[in-house]
Structure formats: C-alpha cells, structure tokens
Design an enzyme around this catalytic site. Structure first.
Site, short mmCIF file in Angstrom:
data_model
loop_
_atom_site.label_atom_id
_atom_site.label_comp_id
_atom_site.label_asym_id
_atom_site.label_seq_id
_atom_site.Cartn_x
_atom_site.Cartn_y
_atom_site.Cartn_z
N SER A 241 0.85 -1.18 0.00
CA SER A 241 0.00 0.00 0.00
C SER A 241 0.88 1.23 0.00
O SER A 241 1.97 1.23 0.59
CB SER A 241 -0.88 -0.02 1.25
OG SER A 241 -1.28 1.30 1.58
N LYS B 231 0.73 -3.21 4.99
CA LYS B 231 -0.15 -3.96 4.10
C LYS B 231 0.58 -4.88 3.12
O LYS B 231 1.61 -4.55 2.59
CB LYS B 231 -1.01 -3.00 3.28
CG LYS B 231 -2.09 -2.27 4.04
CD LYS B 231 -3.15 -3.18 4.65
CE LYS B 231 -4.08 -3.77 3.61
NZ LYS B 231 -4.94 -2.77 3.00
#
Ligand code: ARG
Length: 464
Positions: free
Chosen positions: A281, A287
């Site tokens: 991300s 992420k």
C-alpha cells in the site's frame, strides 16, 4: 485525388468518403493483429486459384512470394499499416500490389472479405485455443502440486461461508481441478466447431470459380469445410462459444480468487501469498495485498461483458454478413488477452503460496464441524436421522452455553442427551474419523482423496 483513386471498392462512388466515416468504419487498428492468419489464408487461396486454372503457376508463385515478403515486412516493423486503410484485408492487398504491381489485384478473385474474415478469425482462434488449453494444463498442474503440498492438512469445509464439515485441503483444491478440467473440455469442444473452413463461400452465395474448398482446408489445417455459404459468412457461434467458455473459466478463477483473498486475510490466515505475488500500500506500511487474486476476480467482469456485447451484436442480424459483425474483434481479442494473462500469472502465484496447516486445523476444531457425525452416530444406533439431528443440535447449544467443544464432553453429559450414546462417540467426533467416515466415491476420506489425486496426476501426465 478522387475517391476512385484510393479505395479498393471505389468504382461506383462519385464522392469521396467523409473523413469521419473513414475513421468510423475502419477496423485496422484492431484487426491488424490478424495479419499472419490473413496472409496464410491468402497463400492458400492463391494455391486454390492456381489449381482452378484461374492463375498461372508463374502468377501464383509471384503472388505467394509477394505475400511472404509483405508478412516479413510487417513482422519486422518495416511496413506500417497506414491509418487510411479500412481493414487488414485491404491493407495486405494494397501492400501486395505495391510490391508486385497489378497482378496483386488478382488475389481477391473468387473471394470476399466476408469469407476472408470468417477464415482469419477461425485460424486465429484455433491458435489461441491451443495456447489457452496448454496454459490451462499448467494451471491444473499448479493446482494439483499446491494440493499435494498441503497433503494431510484438514480444513473446515463451508456452506454459506459457515463452518460445515471437516474436509481435506487436497479435496477442496481438487474441486478446482475438476472445474478447470471441464473448462478444458469446453475449449476442446469449441476447437472442434472452430475447425471448419469457410473460404469459397464468397460474399454469401458461394464462389463462381471451381475452387477446391477441401484443398484449401487441407492447406490450412482444417478438418472440415463449412456446409452452407450463407451460414459460413454470418456465423460467429464459434466466437460466442469461446466467450462463453472463457466466461465460465473466469467464474472458476474468480471463485478461487475470492477464497484466496479470504484465506489470506488475518482473520483466516489459512494461506500466505508470496511477496513476489503480492503488492503493498502506498500509505499503510504494514499492508500486503492479494492484488493478483483481486484483479482476476475483477477481470471476470470484462470477460462476461465481452460475451454479452457479442451476443447483443448478433441477436437480431438478418442473414448474411452485416457490418455490425466487425464489432466482434474487440470482445474476442480482449478475452483472449485477459484469459491468457490471468492464466499465466495465476499458476506461479499458487505455486508460491504458503499453506498454514496449523491455522486450518484450529479453525476445523472450533465451530462444531463434527455435529453431523454426532447425528450419524445416533442413526447407527437406530434413531431416525431427523431426531438424531435434533439431539445433536441441542448438544451444540449446550456446548455453546458452557463454552465447551463436543470432544470435551464427559460420558454422563452425552448420556444426558440420549441413552444411545456410549464410549464410541468420543472416537466418532474426532476430526480424522469424521473425514474417513466419508469414504463414498467422491467423498473427502483420506483413501478416496488419495485415489483421486493419483488418477488426476495420471490425467495430467497424459496431457489432458
Ligand atoms: N472488416 C470487416 C469485418 O471485420 C471485414 C469484412 C467486411 N466486409 C464487408 N463487406 N464490408 O467484419
């Protein structure tokens, strides 16, 4: 320059085509990708014209040499299609005439762009079907290898995405093998119906020259020739069939993708997709996203869209060829590209995926997946299934209330629900027994699944 000077069909026209119409009408930007198949078809047609006595041997040789030279120049990038060309058929013919002079104008004898495009698309799709069938083989192999890596792992089988009954991880993955096997079968069926040679159908009524259509089919590697010239130039069933088969394949890939997305969530943690097949991300440093699976799920939409687009184009067309049919290119090419890209990236993603057997086992142990086994146990003791189901349900409610698992219950607790329970129940609710009880053909017992795995590997070795 008047229109009559620059268009192959301009003889009966007094006015120049409006530039907007030229642009609107042109398909060259898309169908230029058919140039190899178009030239291949033209070479066969030249040979057939020679056999029919329409062209002399010398003329045929010059045309074929010219076509080969054009193909080379297009492949090397030396020859660029001018945007003024309407479609690939006109562009190739113009390039040929540019090379060998007016003799090039003899190539189109006894042929129409209507049977020509039908031929090109069939040649093209046959090639792509072989490529897709072989990519599917690689995917099936990856599914089976991934299943084997997780051999022995048990996971919750789901219905309604609620934990239902324990299943082997291998069994679950082999369900996808069966889907992809059916997909292969559909593409093979599609190949069978694509494998018909339409040349000789002309614009719609057939050719007035004594063309040996079987000879053309032989030269071009087709098994059969089309039976009806009107059908041959207006039929796009083979593309619709391909788009339908591709849509079903994408449904399967999308369902698997959905599972991978769910399984790789922290809530599930059944698998971990390798770093090489995940993305990050731009804002959240922690992420790791399963983008490949998500995009596959997303691209399913465009493949369905392509099917619906062409069905809608074809649905009310009078026989025979209509220009509407030029709109078949975008859905066809886009589907071929999408399916191939997805298949290419999906197989290695599966191979690199980590299987967390521990997390799957924990999930299998919680959630009363063995409740059906409790009912079946009572059935074996003579209780009708409906009543047995009720007793098992009450036991589950009792466990939930007392924060227990079925396997933790003491004998007198069992007996409190039915006197039919005896010491055998402890064994019956063990996960391994729940699995192995399902030894019916096609079930999840270790024995049946191992046998299926063996058979599947033999199928793959045979190249199926
Ligand atoms: N570009 C056309 C297509 O893709 C080729 C056939 C055109 N035939 C015609 N009569 N205009 O459908």
């Amino acid at each position: 320059m008047t229109n009559a000077d620059n268009k192959l069909w301009s003889g009966r026209f007094a006015q120049e085509t409006n530039a907007l119409v030229d642009e609107f009408n042109a398909s060259i930007a898309l169908d230029c990708r058919l140039y190899r198949h178009d030239i291949c078809g033209s070479i066969a047609h030249t040979a057939v014209l020679e056999a029919a006595g329409v062209l002399t041997r010398k003329e045929a040789r010059r045309i074929i040499a010219g076509l080969k030279a054009v193909e080379k120049e297009i492949a090397s990038g030396a020859l660029k299609f001018s945007s003024g060309m309407e479609d690939v058929h006109m562009a190739v013919e113009a390039a040929l005439t540019g090379k060998i002079g007016p003799l090039g104008g003899k190539l189109h004898t006894g042929r129409s762009r209507n049977d020509q495009i039908a031929l090109d698309e069939r040649l093209y799709l046959k090639d792509e079907l072989y490529a897709i069938i072989s990519l599917l083989h690689a995917l099936k192999t990856a599914v089976v290898e991934t299943a084997e890596r997780g051999a022995g792992s048990v996971m919750p089988g789901y219905t309604h995405l609620q934990r239902a009954q324990p299943v082997l991880f291998v069994h679950h993955l082999l369900a996808y093998y069966e889907m992809f096997k059916r997909d292969t079968g559909r593409f093979i069926d599609c190949l069978e119906r694509t494998d018909e040679m339409p040349l000789g159908s002309g614009a719609l009524a057939g050719s007035p020259y004594p063309l040996d259509r079987r000879y053309a089919a032989k030269l071009l590697g087709f098994s059969r020739i089309t039976e009806n010239s009107i059908d041959a130039v207006s039929d796009r069933d083979f593309i619709l069939e391909f788009l339908s088969s591709a849509s079903i394949l994408m449904t399967h890939l999308s369902r698997l993708s959905e599972e991978l997305v769910i399984w790789s969530s922290q809530e599930f943690g059944f698998i971990e997709i390798s770093d090489a097949f995940s993305t990050g991300s731009s804002i959240m440093p922690q992420k790791k996203n399963p983008d490949v699976a998500e995009l596959t799920r997303g691209k399913t939409g465009r493949v369905y869209g392509n099917l619906v687009a062409l069905l809608t184009v074809m649905k009310a067309l009078p026989l025979a060829y209509n220009k509407d049919m030029q709109e078949d290119k975008a859905p066809l090419f886009d589907t071929v590209d999408t399916v191939k890209t997805v298949l290419r990236v999906f197989a290695p993603m599966l191979r690199g995926m980590k299987i967390n057997a521990g997390r799957m086992l924990v999930a299998t142990e919680a959630g009363f997946l063995n409740a059906t086994d409790v009912a079946d146990y009572l059935v074996k003791k003579g209780l009708p299934f409906r009543q047995a189901h009720h007793v098992a349900g009450r036991l589950v409610a009792y466990c939930i209330k007392n924060k227990k698992m079925l396997k933790d219950l003491a004998m007198d607790e069992w007996k409190g629900f039915s006197i039919l329970f005896d010491s055998g129940i402890k064994e019956a609710v063990a996960i391994q027994n729940s699995l192995n009880a399902r030894k019916v053909y096609g079930g999840t017992s270790i024995k049946t699944v191992s046998a299926r795995l063996k058979a599947v590997k033999a199928e793959l070795r045979k190249g199926l």
